[in-house]
Design a protein around this motif. Structure first.
Motif, mmCIF file in Angstrom:
data_model
loop_
_atom_site.group_PDB
_atom_site.id
_atom_site.type_symbol
_atom_site.label_atom_id
_atom_site.label_comp_id
_atom_site.label_asym_id
_atom_site.label_seq_id
_atom_site.Cartn_x
_atom_site.Cartn_y
_atom_site.Cartn_z
ATOM 1 N N ASP A 195 0.866 -1.178 0.000
ATOM 2 C CA ASP A 195 0.000 0.000 0.000
ATOM 3 C C ASP A 195 0.902 1.226 0.000
ATOM 4 O O ASP A 195 1.669 1.428 0.948
ATOM 5 C CB ASP A 195 -0.893 -0.045 1.243
ATOM 6 C CG ASP A 195 -1.759 1.194 1.417
ATOM 7 O OD1 ASP A 195 -1.685 2.104 0.572
ATOM 8 O OD2 ASP A 195 -2.511 1.246 2.413
ATOM 9 N N ASN A 197 0.458 4.101 0.709
ATOM 10 C CA ASN A 197 0.272 4.998 1.842
ATOM 11 C C ASN A 197 1.080 4.566 3.055
ATOM 12 O O ASN A 197 0.880 5.080 4.154
ATOM 13 C CB ASN A 197 -1.210 5.097 2.213
ATOM 14 C CG ASN A 197 -1.972 5.998 1.251
ATOM 15 O OD1 ASN A 197 -1.446 7.000 0.786
ATOM 16 N ND2 ASN A 197 -3.202 5.631 0.951
ATOM 17 N N HIS A 199 2.209 0.959 3.959
ATOM 18 C CA HIS A 199 1.894 -0.287 4.647
ATOM 19 C C HIS A 199 2.224 -1.452 3.725
ATOM 20 O O HIS A 199 2.096 -1.348 2.501
ATOM 21 C CB HIS A 199 0.414 -0.313 5.032
ATOM 22 C CG HIS A 199 0.052 -1.420 5.972
ATOM 23 N ND1 HIS A 199 0.584 -1.530 7.233
ATOM 24 C CD2 HIS A 199 -0.801 -2.471 5.822
ATOM 25 C CE1 HIS A 199 0.066 -2.590 7.842
ATOM 26 N NE2 HIS A 199 -0.766 -3.186 7.001
ATOM 27 N N LEU A 228 -7.730 -7.965 1.125
ATOM 28 C CA LEU A 228 -7.226 -6.847 0.332
ATOM 29 C C LEU A 228 -8.392 -6.139 -0.340
ATOM 30 O O LEU A 228 -9.163 -6.763 -1.079
ATOM 31 C CB LEU A 228 -6.217 -7.336 -0.710
ATOM 32 C CG LEU A 228 -5.481 -6.252 -1.476
ATOM 33 C CD1 LEU A 228 -4.031 -6.669 -1.730
ATOM 34 C CD2 LEU A 228 -6.145 -5.945 -2.812
ATOM 35 N N GLU A 231 -8.527 0.005 -0.273
ATOM 36 C CA GLU A 231 -7.580 0.860 0.441
ATOM 37 C C GLU A 231 -6.163 0.667 -0.085
ATOM 38 O O GLU A 231 -5.286 1.510 0.138
ATOM 39 C CB GLU A 231 -7.638 0.603 1.947
ATOM 40 C CG GLU A 231 -7.011 -0.680 2.435
ATOM 41 C CD GLU A 231 -7.942 -1.878 2.340
ATOM 42 O OE1 GLU A 231 -7.618 -2.930 2.908
ATOM 43 O OE2 GLU A 231 -9.004 -1.764 1.684
ATOM 44 N N PHE A 232 -5.908 -0.440 -0.784
ATOM 45 C CA PHE A 232 -4.625 -0.639 -1.454
ATOM 46 C C PHE A 232 -4.715 0.044 -2.816
ATOM 47 O O PHE A 232 -5.292 -0.488 -3.764
ATOM 48 C CB PHE A 232 -4.324 -2.132 -1.615
ATOM 49 C CG PHE A 232 -3.779 -2.763 -0.370
ATOM 50 C CD1 PHE A 232 -2.422 -3.000 -0.228
ATOM 51 C CD2 PHE A 232 -4.623 -3.096 0.675
ATOM 52 C CE1 PHE A 232 -1.909 -3.573 0.933
ATOM 53 C CE2 PHE A 232 -4.125 -3.666 1.844
ATOM 54 C CZ PHE A 232 -2.766 -3.902 1.965
ATOM 55 N N SER A 241 3.221 -0.327 -6.518
ATOM 56 C CA SER A 241 1.991 -0.932 -6.010
ATOM 57 C C SER A 241 1.406 -1.877 -7.071
ATOM 58 O O SER A 241 1.654 -1.712 -8.259
ATOM 59 C CB SER A 241 0.957 0.154 -5.696
ATOM 60 O OG SER A 241 0.482 0.749 -6.905
ATOM 61 N N ILE A 242 0.611 -2.863 -6.730
ATOM 62 C CA ILE A 242 0.252 -3.313 -5.396
ATOM 63 C C ILE A 242 1.031 -4.585 -5.077
ATOM 64 O O ILE A 242 1.521 -4.777 -3.984
ATOM 65 C CB ILE A 242 -1.265 -3.615 -5.327
ATOM 66 C CG1 ILE A 242 -2.083 -2.337 -5.575
ATOM 67 C CG2 ILE A 242 -1.634 -4.250 -3.985
ATOM 68 C CD1 ILE A 242 -3.588 -2.599 -5.655
ATOM 69 N N ARG A 386 -8.098 2.203 7.665
ATOM 70 C CA ARG A 386 -8.358 0.951 6.945
ATOM 71 C C ARG A 386 -9.648 0.304 7.428
ATOM 72 O O ARG A 386 -10.402 -0.279 6.637
ATOM 73 C CB ARG A 386 -7.171 -0.001 7.104
ATOM 74 C CG ARG A 386 -5.940 0.422 6.311
ATOM 75 C CD ARG A 386 -4.865 -0.654 6.306
ATOM 76 N NE ARG A 386 -4.259 -0.830 7.612
ATOM 77 C CZ ARG A 386 -3.189 -0.158 8.031
ATOM 78 N NH1 ARG A 386 -2.610 0.731 7.235
ATOM 79 N NH2 ARG A 386 -2.686 -0.384 9.235
#
Length: 562
Positions: A195, A197, A199, A228, A231-232, A241-242, A386
């Motif tokens: 992620d 952001n 993570h 999953l 938010e990913f 990503s991802i 999340r």
């Protein structure tokens, strides 16, 4: 520079390592990493998948618990030590641990440079990162101590390691991971889900219906499991990503000692072209387009144009994707229950250390989602975001199911005649099945349900300096046992707009005082939060749908006319 929380982790680890090296001779021998295989073959990769899948399915709530649980077949060979990892460390430490136990080679990126240029936090670079240094496990006849290598990974690895260009293919400063194809043969247990952001998680199961189950560690060392979802964020290839998988590596030029150990030689990595399931599909779309124009990518499956996340589930489904709405709602609620239980453990870790009794700093961190020290260890803004996203996704998907039912959509696998009623029944059953509680400031157990958490979702405090009642969004009589003073109460009220925000903004200044938060303005890019959170009340939606159905005269299984 090593952050404050990593220094704390380092202290704990050093104590543990001292104990490890005073272990018995047998344990000392087991603590040596002797490399006996030139490369990871298909059987090793299959065993790696099974290893991760077993840990993901285990009933353990910290990385250390999982490693010491019956799910780990190698636990009896470990020296006495403890394992402390966060989200970025976990994929690397698990992979290294497995390699150690199986005599496999291992290498890693030990330094990264931002492609943005000097300055800034490389965990959140806008153009991704470039590998500038690499390290590897030495190959010696006697082997090398394994625990210090795992310790090094904990101290070196951050999410910056995953934020690299998926198209890069440097034979010397190669990336540890590569971009895989999107199908059930490639997205398997042990695949990394990154992620952007800030993570990282590991896939531990892909269900027959295409849902991807993931688990991850956190800065407070708690472990969470979820699926999953959206938010990913999907981004361009420069950010990686991802999905990522560990790149195949090989030892070349080594000699084999009499005891079977490889000595010397060097590590060579497979290029992108040499990896059978390397693919830029997650960036180019299908049919493939220009990865640099990833925002324009389209996703077509058997003539039907889909959004990326629906396409992903379709590709990962065993057979044609068919939504079974009642089972889907149950699965989403079970996943949310896991998320809430994981959040409970994180809060208990914080309160056990007495953070709620400390005085808060005069300002928030520069960014509440990515920082250091006490806030990174014990706050929960990212975890809570999340959780909010999971509730929002459940709400949206349930609304889609009701719409599909009205349209008799072929992708909806439902043969009943009262979908809203059946979903409500499932809601009540799963709500009752999720056991959630916390111990308040007076030592009394307070029981909650998924529905309780949903109804107070935007009241859950992410601030570790607040009392446990506010961490759980208490109101009225439930809040009476809270011992927060006027300063903390003001902070709680001022943070309301930040609690309403489900989007994590890592590139926005948020180092505000309560006065700044109260004054506004509010909006996604202000760093002060938003005025209202999105609707998430699934039960209300289902009850409205059931009421409309009854009002329209639709009755399930009407009795026969006498």
């Amino acid at each position: 520079m090593v952050s404050g929380w990593r220094k704390v982790a380092l202290l704990f680890l050093c104590v543990a390592f001292a104990g490890a090296f005073s272990a018995s001779a047998a344990h000392a021998q087991g603590a040596l990493w002797r490399i006996t295989k030139e490369r990871w073959d298909a059987s090793d990769e299959k065993a790696w998948q099974e290893f991760v899948a077993a840990l993901g399915a285990a009933d353990c709530w910290t990385f250390d618990e999982c490693i010491k649980s019956p799910a780990n077949p190698y636990r009896h060979t470990d020296p006495k030590t403890r394992f402390y990892v966060d989200c970025a460390d976990m994929p690397y430490v698990l992979r290294a641990y497995f390699a150690w136990k199986n005599g496999l080679p291992f290498a890693w990126q030990s330094a990264m440079r931002s492609a943005d240029g000097p300055g800034g936090d490389i965990r959140y670079s806008t153009l991704g990162n470039i590998t500038v240094a690499r390290s590897e496990v030495p190959r010696t006849e006697k082997g090398v101590p394994a625990i210090p290598i795992l310790h090094t990974l904990v101290n070196v690895v951050s999410t910056a390691m995953f934020r690299r260009n998926a198209m890069a293919d440097d034979p010397v400063m190669f990336s540890d991971t590569y971009s895989p194809r999107l199908d059930r043969q490639s997205i398997v247990p042990g695949t990394i889900a990154y992620d952007v952001n800030g993570h990282a998680s590991l896939v531990w199961r892909v269900e027959p219906g295409g849902r991807i189950l993931i688990f991850s560690s956190h800065p407070d060392h708690s472990l969470s499991r979820t699926h999953l979802g959206r938010e990913f964020l999907r981004t361009g290839p420069e950010l990686g990503s991802i999905f990522q998988k560990f790149r195949p590596i090989e030892v070349v030029g080594a000699r084999r000692a009499k005891n079977g150990a490889l000595v010397g030689g060097r590590i060579v990595a497979a290029s992108n072209d040499e990896i059978p399931d390397f693919s830029l599909e997650q960036y180019t779309g299908n049919p493939p387009g220009d990865p640099h124009r990833w925002r324009m990518a389209t996703w077509v499956h058997e003539g039907e144009q889909l959004d990326f996340y629906t396409y992903l589930r379709t590709r990962l489904s065993a057979g044609e994707l068919a939504y079974r709405p009642v089972e889907e709602l149950r699965a989403m609620m079970q996943s949310i229950c896991f998320d809430i239980r994981s959040r409970k453990q994180a809060i208990e870790i914080s309160t056990a250390r007495g953070i709620q009794n400390m005085s808060p700093p005069p300002r928030l961190p520069d960014n509440i989602y990515g920082t250091h020290g006490v806030w990174e260890l014990y706050s929960t803004p990212s975890r809570d975001a999340r959780l909010k996203t999971a509730f929002k996704e459940m709400y949206d998907l349930t609304a889609t199911f009701l719409q599909m039912d009205g349209e008799k959509a072929p992708r909806l696998d439902y043969d009943g005649d009262d979908l809203a009623g059946d979903l409500l029944t499932a809601w009540h059953e799963q709500n009752a099945a999720c056991d959630i509680s916390y111990v308040n400031s007076a030592g009394k157990v307070v029981k909650l349900t998924i529905e309780d958490v949903m109804n107070r979702l935007y009241d859950l405090s992410f601030d570790p300096y607040h009392c446990i009642e506010r961490r759980w969004g208490a109101r009225g009589e439930e809040l009476a046992t809270c011992r927060d003073d006027a300063v903390k109460t003001r902070w709680y009220e001022a943070q309301r707009f930040l609690r309403n925000q489900i989007d994590r903004t890592y590139d926005v200044d948020m180092g505000y005082t309560p006065e700044d938060l109260e004054r506004g303005p509010w909006g996604l890019r202000t760093g002060r939060g938003v005025e209202q959170g999105p609707e998430v009340n699934v039960r209300d939606m289902l009850e409205r749908a059931a009421t409309r159905r009854t009002a329209s005269g639709e009755i399930a299984n009407p009795p026969a006319t006498p």
